[in-house]
Design a protein around this motif. Structure first.
Motif, PDB file in Angstrom:
ATOM      1  N   TRP A  39       0.840  -1.202   0.000  1.00 45.87           N
ATOM      2  CA  TRP A  39       0.000   0.000   0.000  1.00 45.87           C
ATOM      3  C   TRP A  39       0.873   1.248   0.000  1.00 45.87           C
ATOM      4  O   TRP A  39       1.688   1.453   0.891  1.00 45.87           O
ATOM      5  CB  TRP A  39      -0.907   0.000   1.235  1.00 45.87           C
ATOM      6  N   LEU A  40       0.631   2.092  -0.983  1.00 48.97           N
ATOM      7  CA  LEU A  40       1.377   3.351  -1.130  1.00 48.97           C
ATOM      8  C   LEU A  40       0.476   4.554  -0.859  1.00 48.97           C
ATOM      9  O   LEU A  40       0.859   5.676  -1.122  1.00 48.97           O
ATOM     10  CB  LEU A  40       1.919   3.461  -2.564  1.00 48.97           C
ATOM     11  N   TYR A  41      -0.714   4.287  -0.312  1.00 48.72           N
ATOM     12  CA  TYR A  41      -1.755   5.314  -0.312  1.00 48.72           C
ATOM     13  C   TYR A  41      -1.527   6.435   0.694  1.00 48.72           C
ATOM     14  O   TYR A  41      -2.187   7.468   0.623  1.00 48.72           O
ATOM     15  CB  TYR A  41      -3.123   4.656  -0.126  1.00 48.72           C
ATOM     16  N   CYS A  43       1.395   7.822   0.810  1.00 52.99           N
ATOM     17  CA  CYS A  43       2.556   8.512   0.227  1.00 52.99           C
ATOM     18  C   CYS A  43       2.099   9.641  -0.689  1.00 52.99           C
ATOM     19  O   CYS A  43       0.998   9.617  -1.233  1.00 52.99           O
ATOM     20  CB  CYS A  43       3.405   7.537  -0.591  1.00 52.99           C
ATOM     21  N   LEU A  45       1.880  11.111  -4.014  1.00 51.94           N
ATOM     22  CA  LEU A  45       1.931  10.485  -5.330  1.00 51.94           C
ATOM     23  C   LEU A  45       2.907  11.178  -6.287  1.00 51.94           C
ATOM     24  O   LEU A  45       3.702  10.493  -6.951  1.00 51.94           O
ATOM     25  CB  LEU A  45       0.518  10.412  -5.925  1.00 51.94           C
ATOM     26  N   GLN A  49       6.058   9.450  -8.239  1.00 49.41           N
ATOM     27  CA  GLN A  49       6.246   9.573  -9.683  1.00 49.41           C
ATOM     28  C   GLN A  49       7.647  10.085 -10.013  1.00 49.41           C
ATOM     29  O   GLN A  49       8.306   9.565 -10.917  1.00 49.41           O
ATOM     30  CB  GLN A  49       5.209  10.533 -10.280  1.00 49.41           C
ATOM     31  N   ILE A  62       0.858  -3.260  -7.194  1.00 55.46           N
ATOM     32  CA  ILE A  62       0.373  -2.673  -5.941  1.00 55.46           C
ATOM     33  C   ILE A  62      -0.877  -3.446  -5.520  1.00 55.46           C
ATOM     34  O   ILE A  62      -1.479  -4.150  -6.324  1.00 55.46           O
ATOM     35  CB  ILE A  62       0.057  -1.160  -6.075  1.00 55.46           C
ATOM     36  N   LYS A  95      -6.048   4.947  -9.669  1.00 52.93           N
ATOM     37  CA  LYS A  95      -5.430   6.278  -9.737  1.00 52.93           C
ATOM     38  C   LYS A  95      -3.918   6.159  -9.572  1.00 52.93           C
ATOM     39  O   LYS A  95      -3.135   6.761 -10.333  1.00 52.93           O
ATOM     40  CB  LYS A  95      -6.023   7.174  -8.635  1.00 52.93           C
ATOM     41  N   TYR A  96      -3.481   5.371  -8.580  1.00 56.72           N
ATOM     42  CA  TYR A  96      -2.046   5.191  -8.343  1.00 56.72           C
ATOM     43  C   TYR A  96      -1.399   4.381  -9.461  1.00 56.72           C
ATOM     44  O   TYR A  96      -0.286   4.682  -9.901  1.00 56.72           O
ATOM     45  CB  TYR A  96      -1.815   4.524  -6.986  1.00 56.72           C
ATOM     46  N   LEU A 100       1.653   5.690 -11.858  1.00 56.14           N
ATOM     47  CA  LEU A 100       2.950   5.004 -11.761  1.00 56.14           C
ATOM     48  C   LEU A 100       3.170   4.022 -12.902  1.00 56.14           C
ATOM     49  O   LEU A 100       4.164   3.296 -12.905  1.00 56.14           O
ATOM     50  CB  LEU A 100       3.047   4.280 -10.409  1.00 56.14           C
TER      51      LEU A 100
END
Length: 271
Positions: A39-41, A43, A45, A49, A62, A95-96, A100
């Motif tokens: 999970w990068l949520y 972070c 964004l 990138q 992810i 979205k992520y 990415l």
């Protein structure tokens, strides 16, 4: 046979660094050409990138958001009454993934409701999972993204996780029947739940969309002491013609970089 490729799971590796974008730089400097993460949520964004673009590192996987972690969630894909939240989480993951340029999303099944018995809720949860996966498949196909389902062992890691064996996952995929929904093979979980890895790799290889590795039972580097012969398992994947990345999802015994000798050894022997 083409040599296998490895990606750093930055939720597990390079945790000496607190920030995920820093871990992308660290993975690149350690020689990885790709990373994956749970999970990068939380972070930033644009920062992720920038790190991806500056390093040229590919983001290959992810997970969908876990839901309410404090409330006991670990994914929502098969959880009764949470379909709307699953769709919202899928939108966020998309979205992520778009930002990415990530082409794989692990669609997390989730846990049995507290106090319920597996046999009592299995049919309902499977039906919800099939429905959510079918919905996700159509959304993801428009983006050229593969959805993945991953069995997580219920003997050690998570006793209440719904999806816990490759056989259960394959049966669900048979009902979904969407070419862009595939099986995520985490060798650690498969060994704990079923063993029989050679036959299971052979049987399920056509539907495997991603592989992750760790030694059993400690979940450390593949060359650490344990039950599995990774020289044999990696050769088996080579012989089957596996083309994707292999995610390094393990707990380093020391620093991440000190524990990467097994990849160097593999690359030396595969030349």
């Amino acid at each position: 046979m083409a040599p296998l490729r490895f990606c750093a799971n930055i939720s597990w590796l390079f945790t000496e660094l607190p920030d995920f974008s820093q871990r992308i730089y660290a993975a690149a400097s350690a020689g990885f050409q790709a990373v994956e993460a749970a999970w990068l949520y939380d972070c930033d964004l644009p920062e992720l990138q920038r790190a991806r673009e500056a390093t040229g590192v590919e983001v290959v996987l992810i997970n969908t958001p876990p839901g309410d972690v404090k409330g006991g969630d670990l994914g929502l894909g098969a959880v009764p009454g949470r379909e709307a939240e699953f769709r919202q989480g899928l939108d966020l993951a998309l979205k992520y993934a778009r930002a990415l340029d990530c082409k794989r999303i692990h669609l997390m099944a989730g846990r049995l409701p507290v106090g319920s018995h597996r046999m009592a809720v299995a049919k309902e949860m499977e039906a919800i999972f099939v429905q959510n996966l079918t919905y996700a498949a159509d959304i993801l196909s428009k983006e050229g993204i593969t959805g993945l389902i991953e069995p997580i062992n219920t003997r050690i890691t998570d006793p209440r996780y719904f999806l816990d064996s490759p056989h259960q996952a394959a049966a669900i995929l048979e009902k979904v029947r969407k070419p862009n929904i595939k099986l995520q093979m985490d060798v650690f979980h498969w060994q704990i739940m079923d063993g029989n890895l050679t036959q299971n790799i052979h049987k399920y290889f056509p539907i495997i969309g991603h592989v992750q590795v760790a030694q059993v039972p400690g979940r450390n580097e593949p060359d650490s002491g344990g039950e599995l012969s990774y020289s044999y398992l990696l050769k088996t994947l080579e012989e089957h013609g596996y083309q994707g990345y292999i995610g390094c999802e393990y707990k380093p015994r020391g620093s991440t970089k000190e524990g990467l000798g097994w990849i160097k050894d593999y690359c030396t022997h595969s030349q």
